[in-house]
Design a protein around this motif. Structure first.
Motif, short mmCIF file in Angstrom:
data_model
loop_
_atom_site.label_atom_id
_atom_site.label_comp_id
_atom_site.label_asym_id
_atom_site.label_seq_id
_atom_site.Cartn_x
_atom_site.Cartn_y
_atom_site.Cartn_z
N ARG A 1 -1.54 0.03 15.17
CA ARG A 1 -2.23 1.15 14.52
C ARG A 1 -3.21 1.82 15.50
O ARG A 1 -3.36 3.06 15.51
CB ARG A 1 -2.98 0.65 13.29
N ARG B 1 1.17 10.48 12.06
CA ARG B 1 1.33 10.08 10.66
C ARG B 1 2.60 9.30 10.45
O ARG B 1 2.64 8.30 9.73
CB ARG B 1 1.31 11.33 9.78
N GLN B 2 3.67 9.68 11.09
CA GLN B 2 4.94 8.97 10.96
C GLN B 2 4.83 7.55 11.50
O GLN B 2 5.36 6.59 10.92
CB GLN B 2 6.04 9.74 11.67
N ASN C 1 2.78 5.39 9.08
CA ASN C 1 3.56 5.05 7.88
C ASN C 1 4.58 3.95 8.19
O ASN C 1 4.83 3.03 7.38
CB ASN C 1 4.28 6.29 7.35
N ALA C 2 5.18 4.05 9.36
CA ALA C 2 6.18 3.03 9.75
C ALA C 2 5.51 1.66 9.91
O ALA C 2 6.07 0.62 9.51
CB ALA C 2 6.88 3.45 11.03
N ASP D 1 2.72 0.67 8.39
CA ASP D 1 2.36 0.19 7.04
C ASP D 1 3.57 -0.41 6.32
O ASP D 1 3.48 -1.47 5.67
CB ASP D 1 1.78 1.34 6.22
N LEU D 2 4.73 0.28 6.45
CA LEU D 2 5.94 -0.24 5.80
C LEU D 2 6.36 -1.58 6.40
O LEU D 2 6.72 -2.53 5.67
CB LEU D 2 7.07 0.79 5.97
#
Length: 448
Positions: free
Chosen positions: A132, A145-146, A149-150, A152-153
């Motif tokens: 991060r 942002r992408q 998100n990746a 976090d997933l």
């Protein structure tokens, strides 16, 4: 072989055997009268004691003390002898130590360690944090942002996989722990059963050894007269029958009349004499009540019943007669000396008296005697002389005189004495019969 004998009164014989000078030669006539008839069965017998017990040494050792002599009278429970046996004492000590050495054992439950993933989770979390941090350095807002998100997933997927792995590990631990717990419980139960059996055997060994040690003090099982035995000298105390007797708990010396190896070829029992297990130390004979064992022939034994009275004569006491009464009739046949079969009859022996009325001495066990059993009595029988009876096949026949002629008459006999017999039917009081020479009389022969 038993012998039937009767006890006829002299006056009856004279009355039944009256004769006439007018009768044919060698034939005498008599009259049937009433008279007492007694049937007696005679049998050989042996005097016995109420009870006899041979007390034996339970172990190899030495006679430490002897409290009695031959012929002494003792009471039940009285101490007769003490035997010193270091071997028996040592066996008792070993048995007690073995019993104390048995300790209860248990198995601790077996559990697998749980799977600890904490270190791995912390390392993964550090990698996600670093990813991060690097993603935030990206200047392009859309790309940044992408990337976040990746990350976090991926982190969410990792947490889900960690939870699933923890659940699987917990289930596996529970299954393995259950299986191992069942195995250890079964093993614990088996071990407990084995230990219980060991404790039982150890206690039995202690009891047996203690019984042997207690039996080194020999006591009278009942009151009576003692006879000292003979010691074998202590050789081979643990072999053969002696070894077997030494293993019996507490009662080896109570076995009656069991010969031990070598016990009949040693010296007399005395203080300091070595003895082997099974050696006869002392025999106690209860003479408070004497018994008789008679051998009655098979032809007579069915007439003998419990309670039958008897008169007894002893070879050792000539001229004396003892009273006796039947207490039992055996059913086991014994081969008689003549080749026939006899049966044992037990009697109790009463007091005896000489012909002058003086008391006869008390017999000793083992003495031989002749027993006369009163098997049938008829105090007022229709009586005829035994000489008047002629046997014809299975029939008993007499010659009756009717109108001066001999008539054949079949009769049924009851009590059969030596010279007088009881006639149950076929004759009446007052009938004149042939009492001598009956075997020479023919039907229709003239008799006055």
């Amino acid at each position: 072989m038993t012998i039937r004998r009767g006890i006829p009164p002299l006056l009856v014989l004279l009355a039944l055997a009256g004769c006439s000078s007018e009768e044919p030669a060698n034939v005498q006539l008599g009259e049937v009268r009433r008279a007492p008839v007694t049937e007696v069965v005679e049998a050989p017998a042996t005097i016995g004691a109420r009870a006899t017990a041979t007390l034996r040494s339970p172990a190899q050792g030495t006679i430490a003390r002897l409290y009695v002599r031959d012929g002494d009278r003792v009471r039940k429970g009285e101490t007769l002898a003490r035997i010193s046996s270091p071997q028996a004492e040592d066996q008792l000590d070993q048995a007690r130590k073995a019993a104390k050495g048995i300790r209860p054992a248990s198995l601790a439950p077996v559990r697998l360690p749980s799977l600890d993933t904490g270190v791995f989770d912390r390392q993964v979390a550090a990698h996600f944090a670093k990813a991060r941090k690097e993603a935030r350095k990206v200047k392009d807002a859309t790309a940044r942002r992408q990337l976040l998100n990746a990350i976090d997933l991926a982190e969410a997927q990792h947490r889900a996989q960690s939870r699933a792995l923890a659940s699987i590990t917990a289930q596996l631990n529970r299954s393995i722990t259950g299986v191992l717990s069942g195995m250890t419980n079964g093993l614990s139960t088996s071990m407990a059963s084995l230990q219980a059996a060991s404790r039982t055997q150890a206690r039995a060994a202690v009891r047996a050894a203690k019984g042997t040690v207690d039996s080194l003090t020999i006591k009278a099982p009942f009151g009576g007269v003692v006879t000292l035995g003979r010691a074998s000298g202590g050789g081979g105390g643990t072999g053969g029958l002696g070894g077997l007797l030494s293993q019996l708990p507490g009662g080896a010396q109570q076995l009656p009349s069991v010969p031990s190896a070598g016990s009949g070829a040693g010296g007399p029992v005395a203080k300091g004499v070595p003895v082997s297990a099974g050696d006869s130390i002392v025999t106690v004979t209860d003479v408070s009540e004497l018994t008789l064992s008679a051998d009655v022939d098979e032809t007579d034994v069915l007439l003998v019943e419990k309670g039958t009275k008897a008169a007894v004569e002893l070879d050792a006491v000539p001229g004396a007669t003892y009273t006796a009464r039947v207490t039992g009739v055996g059913v086991t046949p014994m081969e008689a000396g003549t080749g026939g079969v006899s049966y044992p009859v037990s009697l109790t022996l009463g007091p005896g008296a000489f012909d002058d009325g003086s008391a006869a001495p008390t017999p000793k066990p083992g003495m031989s005697a002749v027993t006369r059993l009163t098997v049938r009595e008829s105090p007022s029988a229709v009586a005829a002389p035994a000489s008047a009876i002629v046997t014809s096949g299975r029939d008993s026949v007499v010659w009756l005189v009717r109108n001066g002629v001999a008539e054949r008459r079949t009769v049924k006999l009851g009590a059969q004495g030596d010279t007088v017999v009881e006639v149950l039917n076929g004759l009446s009081v007052g009938d004149r019969i042939v009492v001598k020479g009956a075997d020479a009389v023919r039907p229709g022969q003239s008799l006055p």
